[in-house]
Write an enzyme that holds these catalytic residues in place. Structure first.
Site, short mmCIF file in Angstrom:
data_model
loop_
_atom_site.label_atom_id
_atom_site.label_comp_id
_atom_site.label_asym_id
_atom_site.label_seq_id
_atom_site.Cartn_x
_atom_site.Cartn_y
_atom_site.Cartn_z
CG HIS A 319 -2.09 0.78 0.93
ND1 HIS A 319 -2.04 2.26 1.03
CD2 HIS A 319 -3.49 0.84 0.62
CE1 HIS A 319 -3.05 2.60 1.36
NE2 HIS A 319 -4.14 1.86 0.70
CG ASP A 377 -8.21 -4.24 -2.68
OD1 ASP A 377 -9.55 -4.14 -2.50
OD2 ASP A 377 -7.59 -3.61 -3.01
N1 ACO Z 1 3.87 -7.69 -4.81
C1 ACO Z 1 5.43 -7.78 -5.04
N2 ACO Z 1 6.24 -6.46 -4.89
C2 ACO Z 1 5.61 -5.43 -4.69
C3 ACO Z 1 4.12 -5.22 -4.36
C4 ACO Z 1 3.27 -6.34 -4.65
N3 ACO Z 1 2.05 -6.51 -3.98
N4 ACO Z 1 3.97 -4.04 -3.99
C5 ACO Z 1 5.25 -3.31 -4.07
N5 ACO Z 1 6.05 -4.24 -4.24
C6 ACO Z 1 7.43 -3.67 -4.41
C7 ACO Z 1 7.83 -3.00 -5.74
O1 ACO Z 1 8.21 -3.93 -6.88
C8 ACO Z 1 9.14 -1.99 -5.29
O2 ACO Z 1 10.07 -2.89 -5.12
P1 ACO Z 1 11.33 -2.29 -5.54
O3 ACO Z 1 11.66 -1.19 -4.49
O4 ACO Z 1 12.55 -3.38 -5.32
O5 ACO Z 1 11.22 -1.82 -6.93
C9 ACO Z 1 8.55 -1.73 -3.85
O6 ACO Z 1 7.69 -2.88 -3.24
C10 ACO Z 1 7.80 -0.36 -3.69
O7 ACO Z 1 6.51 -0.71 -4.85
P2 ACO Z 1 5.79 0.28 -5.20
O8 ACO Z 1 5.34 0.09 -6.70
O9 ACO Z 1 7.04 1.82 -5.48
O10 ACO Z 1 4.93 1.02 -4.31
P3 ACO Z 1 3.84 2.06 -4.58
O11 ACO Z 1 3.45 2.65 -3.20
O12 ACO Z 1 4.04 2.75 -5.72
O13 ACO Z 1 2.41 1.02 -4.67
C11 ACO Z 1 0.59 -0.35 -4.63
C12 ACO Z 1 1.41 0.87 -3.96
C13 ACO Z 1 0.13 -0.04 -6.11
C14 ACO Z 1 -0.55 -0.65 -4.02
C15 ACO Z 1 1.45 -1.65 -4.85
O14 ACO Z 1 1.86 -2.18 -3.51
C16 ACO Z 1 0.83 -2.98 -5.63
O15 ACO Z 1 0.80 -2.72 -6.82
N6 ACO Z 1 0.18 -3.89 -4.76
C17 ACO Z 1 -0.64 -4.88 -5.73
C18 ACO Z 1 -2.08 -4.14 -6.18
C19 ACO Z 1 -2.97 -3.88 -4.70
O16 ACO Z 1 -3.12 -4.66 -3.97
N7 ACO Z 1 -3.59 -2.88 -5.08
C20 ACO Z 1 -4.62 -2.33 -3.75
C21 ACO Z 1 -4.12 -1.20 -3.23
S1 ACO Z 1 -5.05 -0.76 -1.88
C22 ACO Z 1 -6.47 0.03 -2.65
O17 ACO Z 1 -6.45 0.62 -3.44
C23 ACO Z 1 -7.89 -0.14 -2.06
#
Ligand code: ACO
Length: 470
Positions: A319, A377
């Protein structure tokens, strides 16, 4: 770049000092009621010529708001100052909606009036029912239908869509109750239409969530009576989704509202933003992921390894704000067990996989180092599925739940004195001084014609032409 220090300047609080090109600039620090601090750089460009660049807005406060507070580090979430756990334990979705929209818990009288108003608005304008009689194909995605019909509500209630903010605000109470009520009816009727089932009208003696389940699952020859625990679980899911400060869809609603757009148009845009798999669409993606793992017969290891390798993401994990457990996920993980018991699915294979996956991910250094925990979620989808909702309706349920938040944020923008249109800036990284070449000369190699085009085009000096040729 920013050096924030405590400067007791005439009792006004902290000042942040920027060092830029040998000069230093002071900017005031704004402190929130929970102690959050933001540097107010609204005069940055006019004073320095610089703007800030923060793609994804991870460090940018877009507004000051009184609706919801999140402490991502501690996993705290409060609606109008009340912790989510307290609301989940004691309240209902409709009471929570009132709190979020109007700022205070309703008195008994206010609660009764509000509930009645929501109930009275449950039916759709009869003309709108034609949308469910062939206007949309069966294959249409329910989020697409939802967004279209929420916006089209404005056509049926023109007194609420006047293009005059003051007049729109006069009918705000009616528009808010109407939206809260009709979003649920539109959702249920979309499900009925997509499944070739007769439309079921709302009933006057049912509560909000029970009425939704009735419109979804009753038949003309058979009344559907959900178990109390099922109705409560659905109500809880809606309550837990009611608001979440400046997420992608809410920021979209605020942005659209800032142009002066009406409430219906603004929330319709919010639905579009919510649809994406990185936002509300994640609850669908979680179920797809769990089903895939189930089909593979894998214990989740393969999926986790793929997520660590960047090939996929562990849906329902991570998140932007929470760097510890999402408090909503904690509440839902406990509620899930109860619902499965009631639905006589003592061992739901997907819930089992979800719990195993969580256990594995939470002991894996990749997820620990990145503070990746289950988000709301991760468990909401498994509950919705066990209630009998099809996967493509999950994000629609999220939209129903988020409606109070969108309405409250629209109101906050609409009632703000000297409200400004939201219009960020950018750093342009495109081509510069690109010459216009007439279409007949755009094929490669026709340099002679090209040169004559360029020499005729205005605003390009010899130097640009020469460098292009080289
Ligand atoms: N699985 C694996 N790796 C992940 C995940 C994940 N679900 N989420 C983040 N990471 C990793 C990224 O690859 C990144 O790694 P790195 O530093 O080696 O490049 C690091 O964690 C940071 O990730 P970002 O994408 O920069 O984090 P951001 O804050 O932009 O994204 C998000 C947040 C979009 C929710 C992300 O965690 C994600 O895509 N999660 C899966 C989708 C999801 O569950 N969305 C629902 C969010 S809650 C809502 O909207 C109600």
């Amino acid at each position: 770049m920013a050096d924030t220090k405590d400067i007791p300047s005439s009792g006004e609080g902290e000042i942040a000092t920027f060092q830029l090109g040998g000069k230093s600039y002071d900017f005031p620090v704004v402190i929130g009621t929970e102690g959050e601090k933001g540097i107010d750089i609204s005069s940055l460009r006019s004073r320095t010529g610089y703007i800030t660049l923060d793609e994804g807005f991870a460090n940018t406060g877009s507004c000051q708001s009184k609706i919801t507070y999140i402490d991502g580090e501690k996993g705290r979430l409060c609606y109008r100052g009340i912790p989510i756990e307290v609301m989940a334990e004691n309240s209902t979705f409709i009471e929570t909606a009132y709190l979020i929209i109007y700022g205070d818990l309703p008195t008994r009288r206010q609660m009764s009036d509000f509930s009645q108003k929501v109930l009275r608005n449950a039916n759709l304008h009869e003309a709108m029912l034609h949308f469910f009689e062939g206007a949309f194909p069966f294959t249409a995605h329910p989020m697409s239908i939802l967004s279209s019909l929420l916006n089209s509500l404005g056509c049926y209630y023109p007194n609420m869509v006047t293009n005059d903010r003051e007049k729109d605000l006069e009918s705000f109470d009616d528009a808010a109750a109407l939206l809260l009520s009709k979003v649920r009816t539109i959702a249920a009727m979309t499900y009925r239409m997509k499944n070739g089932l007769p439309l079921i009208y709302p009933k006057k003696d049912l509560g909000y969530s029970q009425n939704f389940l009735h419109m979804m699952f009753s038949e003309p020859y058979h009344e559907y009576y959900p178990h109390d625990d099922v109705t409560k679980a659905l109500d809880l899911i809606l309550l837990l989704h009611s608001d979440h400060e400046q997420n992608c869809s809410t920021s979209t609603v605020r942005m659209v509202a800032s142009s002066g757009a009406n409430l219906f148009a603004s929330v319709s845009a919010g639905v579009c933003a919510l649809w994406g798999p990185l936002h509300g669409g994640a609850n669908m993606a979680v179920i797809k992921m769990l089903e895939e793992i189930y089909r593979d017969g894998d214990d989740g290891t393969r999926f986790i390894e793929a997520a660590k390798g960047g090939k996929t993401r562990l849906m329902g994990f991570g998140h932007r704000i929470y760097k510890s457990y999402d408090p909503r996920a904690k509440i839902l993980s406990e509620a899930a067990d109860k619902v499965f018991h009631v639905m006589r699915k003592k061992k739901d294979p997907l819930l089992e996989i979800a719990k195993r996956l969580e256990e594995k991910a939470r002991s894996d250094p990749y997820f620990i180092e990145r503070n990746l925990y289950p988000n709301v979620d991760f468990y909401s989808g498994t509950i919705l599925k066990s209630i009998g909702l099809p996967t493509d309706m999950f994000t629609v349920l999220f939209a129903i739940g988020r409606m109070p938040g969108w309405i409250a944020h629209w109101r906050e923008v609409a009632t703000k004195p000297k409200s400004k249109i939201i219009r960020p800036r950018q750093i342009y990284q495109g081509e510069v001084n690109k010459p216009y070449i007439k279409v007949r000369n755009r094929d490669a190699g026709d340099l002679q014609d090209y040169e004559s085009d360029v020499s005729k085009s205005e605003g390009y000096g010899a130097a640009e032409n020469a460098s292009f040729k080289a």
